[in-house]
Motif scaffolding. Sequence first.
Motif, mmCIF file in Angstrom:
data_model
loop_
_atom_site.group_PDB
_atom_site.id
_atom_site.type_symbol
_atom_site.label_atom_id
_atom_site.label_comp_id
_atom_site.label_asym_id
_atom_site.label_seq_id
_atom_site.Cartn_x
_atom_site.Cartn_y
_atom_site.Cartn_z
ATOM 1 N N PHE A 159 -15.839 15.869 -40.048
ATOM 2 C CA PHE A 159 -15.416 16.230 -38.687
ATOM 3 C C PHE A 159 -13.900 16.177 -38.516
ATOM 4 C CE2 PHE A 159 -19.883 15.253 -37.599
ATOM 5 C CZ PHE A 159 -20.181 16.452 -36.979
ATOM 6 N N GLY A 160 -13.224 15.586 -39.493
ATOM 7 C CA GLY A 160 -11.762 15.533 -39.414
ATOM 8 C C GLY A 160 -11.111 16.794 -39.959
ATOM 9 N N ILE A 161 -11.925 17.626 -40.629
ATOM 10 C CA ILE A 161 -11.399 18.857 -41.231
ATOM 11 C C ILE A 161 -11.377 19.987 -40.191
ATOM 12 C CG2 ILE A 161 -11.889 20.629 -42.992
ATOM 13 C CD1 ILE A 161 -13.177 18.357 -44.658
ATOM 14 N N ASN A 162 -10.427 20.888 -40.345
ATOM 15 C CA ASN A 162 -10.335 22.049 -39.451
ATOM 16 C C ASN A 162 -11.645 22.846 -39.488
ATOM 17 O OD1 ASN A 162 -9.703 24.404 -38.127
ATOM 18 N ND2 ASN A 162 -7.695 24.630 -39.098
ATOM 19 N N PHE A 163 -12.235 23.069 -38.311
ATOM 20 C CA PHE A 163 -13.542 23.724 -38.246
ATOM 21 C C PHE A 163 -13.491 25.201 -38.643
ATOM 22 C CE2 PHE A 163 -16.645 21.031 -35.668
ATOM 23 C CZ PHE A 163 -16.210 19.896 -36.321
ATOM 24 N N ASN A 164 -12.319 25.797 -38.544
ATOM 25 C CA ASN A 164 -12.186 27.195 -38.969
ATOM 26 C C ASN A 164 -12.599 27.349 -40.432
ATOM 27 O OD1 ASN A 164 -11.102 27.511 -36.495
ATOM 28 N ND2 ASN A 164 -9.091 28.207 -37.163
ATOM 29 N N MET A 165 -12.310 26.288 -41.209
ATOM 30 C CA MET A 165 -12.608 26.335 -42.642
ATOM 31 C C MET A 165 -14.114 26.482 -42.893
ATOM 32 S SD MET A 165 -10.942 23.785 -45.378
ATOM 33 C CE MET A 165 -12.418 22.917 -45.807
ATOM 34 N N TYR A 166 -14.914 25.809 -42.103
ATOM 35 C CA TYR A 166 -16.375 25.906 -42.265
ATOM 36 C C TYR A 166 -16.843 27.337 -41.996
ATOM 37 C CZ TYR A 166 -16.282 20.835 -42.192
ATOM 38 O OH TYR A 166 -16.018 19.524 -42.473
ATOM 39 N N TYR A 167 -16.220 27.946 -40.991
ATOM 40 C CA TYR A 167 -16.585 29.324 -40.655
ATOM 41 C C TYR A 167 -16.261 30.246 -41.823
ATOM 42 C CZ TYR A 167 -16.664 33.881 -38.409
ATOM 43 O OH TYR A 167 -16.931 35.189 -38.105
ATOM 44 N N PHE A 168 -15.067 30.069 -42.386
ATOM 45 C CA PHE A 168 -14.684 30.916 -43.523
ATOM 46 C C PHE A 168 -15.578 30.654 -44.736
ATOM 47 C CE2 PHE A 168 -10.402 30.813 -41.313
ATOM 48 C CZ PHE A 168 -10.558 32.083 -40.786
ATOM 49 N N LEU A 169 -16.014 29.411 -44.891
ATOM 50 C CA LEU A 169 -16.947 29.095 -45.976
ATOM 51 C C LEU A 169 -18.271 29.814 -45.758
ATOM 52 C CD1 LEU A 169 -16.631 25.265 -46.768
ATOM 53 C CD2 LEU A 169 -16.428 27.149 -48.385
ATOM 54 N N LEU A 170 -18.731 29.826 -44.495
ATOM 55 C CA LEU A 170 -20.004 30.464 -44.167
ATOM 56 C C LEU A 170 -19.972 31.971 -44.422
ATOM 57 C CD1 LEU A 170 -21.093 28.632 -40.887
ATOM 58 C CD2 LEU A 170 -22.259 28.565 -43.088
ATOM 59 N N ILE A 171 -18.832 32.575 -44.113
ATOM 60 C CA ILE A 171 -18.743 34.034 -44.338
ATOM 61 C C ILE A 171 -18.200 34.358 -45.737
ATOM 62 C CG2 ILE A 171 -18.557 34.643 -41.884
ATOM 63 C CD1 ILE A 171 -15.534 35.086 -42.386
ATOM 64 N N ASP A 173 -15.382 33.698 -47.166
ATOM 65 C CA ASP A 173 -13.998 34.151 -47.255
ATOM 66 C C ASP A 173 -13.187 33.002 -47.882
ATOM 67 O OD1 ASP A 173 -11.475 35.155 -46.975
ATOM 68 O OD2 ASP A 173 -11.644 35.650 -44.849
ATOM 69 N N PHE A 174 -13.318 32.870 -49.218
ATOM 70 C CA PHE A 174 -12.724 31.720 -49.907
ATOM 71 C C PHE A 174 -11.191 31.751 -49.914
ATOM 72 C CE2 PHE A 174 -17.003 32.243 -51.751
ATOM 73 C CZ PHE A 174 -17.540 31.041 -51.304
ATOM 74 N N LYS A 175 -10.651 32.962 -49.808
ATOM 75 C CA LYS A 175 -9.189 33.093 -49.762
ATOM 76 C C LYS A 175 -8.648 32.361 -48.526
ATOM 77 C CE LYS A 175 -5.696 36.701 -49.914
ATOM 78 N NZ LYS A 175 -5.458 38.119 -49.679
ATOM 79 N N GLN A 176 -9.323 32.586 -47.403
ATOM 80 C CA GLN A 176 -8.911 31.927 -46.156
ATOM 81 C C GLN A 176 -9.136 30.411 -46.227
ATOM 82 O OE1 GLN A 176 -7.448 32.595 -43.340
ATOM 83 N NE2 GLN A 176 -7.153 34.767 -43.629
ATOM 84 N N VAL A 177 -10.203 30.012 -46.906
ATOM 85 C CA VAL A 177 -10.493 28.577 -47.053
ATOM 86 C C VAL A 177 -9.337 27.881 -47.742
ATOM 87 C CG1 VAL A 177 -12.009 26.869 -48.142
ATOM 88 C CG2 VAL A 177 -13.002 28.917 -47.104
ATOM 89 N N PHE A 178 -8.864 28.476 -48.848
ATOM 90 C CA PHE A 178 -7.748 27.872 -49.581
ATOM 91 C C PHE A 178 -6.461 27.922 -48.765
ATOM 92 C CE2 PHE A 178 -10.599 28.634 -53.243
ATOM 93 C CZ PHE A 178 -10.624 27.329 -53.710
ATOM 94 N N LYS A 179 -6.329 28.995 -47.966
ATOM 95 C CA LYS A 179 -5.161 29.115 -47.098
ATOM 96 C C LYS A 179 -5.159 27.994 -46.067
ATOM 97 C CE LYS A 179 -2.831 32.565 -44.313
ATOM 98 N NZ LYS A 179 -3.054 33.768 -43.514
ATOM 99 N N GLU A 180 -6.365 27.704 -45.513
ATOM 100 C CA GLU A 180 -6.496 26.639 -44.516
ATOM 101 C C GLU A 180 -6.141 25.283 -45.135
ATOM 102 O OE1 GLU A 180 -7.360 26.477 -41.257
ATOM 103 O OE2 GLU A 180 -7.508 28.644 -41.022
#
Lengths: 180, 86
Positions: A159-171, A173-180
């Motif tokens: 829960f301390g991690i940016n939630f946007n990252m979970y969304y990118f993981l779900l879709i 979009d690993f490039k965005q995950v690493f960017k986050e």
Amino acid sequence: MLTGEIPHYADAFFETVSGFTTTGSSILSDIEALSRASLFWRSFTHWIGGMGVLVFILAFLPKSNERTMHIMRAEVPGPTIGKLVPRMKESAKILYEIYMALRIIEVVLLVLGGMPLFDSLCNSFGTVGTGGFAILNTSIGQYNNVYYEMVITVFMLLFGINFNMYYFLLIKDFKQVFKE
Amino acid sequence: MMFLLNHKLQKFNWHVIFNIIGYVLIAEGILLALPLVIDLIYDEQVWSAYLIGMALCIGIGYPMSILKRKHTSYFAKDGMIAVGLS
């Protein structure tokens, strides 16, 4: 104040602000003396405040438009805010769905470990908001259970991690995950 | 000094800010139903306090949420005020 469990206005105000801002500080010395309804509401304020009261309003209430970005920007900490999808209302909904899904997983894991449902609900509220309101005087330590501590520790990190990252993981979009 | 403060306050879109706070109060009022249900399950006799809380939140929030907006646009400063007050 209305229940008479925290009679002074300043104390009640402090506890409420601490809950909604997920600060986690408390004026209570005997938490277990509170009624279960009050314990639930006290922990629930963490859940509402964890994502932000106004993000909740954006996600579930009508009349939001493109300018709701201003509210989101004011509510979310940090200098920048990322939109997951073009509409802010949809972004808020996605964030809340991730927030709820993670919380349900935590509750299930705690219940599977033998924690009573009420306790697991309240403890998960404290975890999701990363505020830490517990329902026992010595917090999670009172259960003296390594499994509970492990589950709650892992979810505190999640829960301390940016939630946007979970969304990118779900879709995926690993490039965005690493960017986050 | 007072004139300057008054002038600055007039620049905010207070109707929209009150609308948002009204929605927050209504949402809180509805969510107060959860501890009320918990109290009814465990029978600890504090349900009336939560019922009063619900009535107060919705009673104050609803009139605020239906305030007519002079104009619908709002900006970052209005968002900041709305978040701060809510």
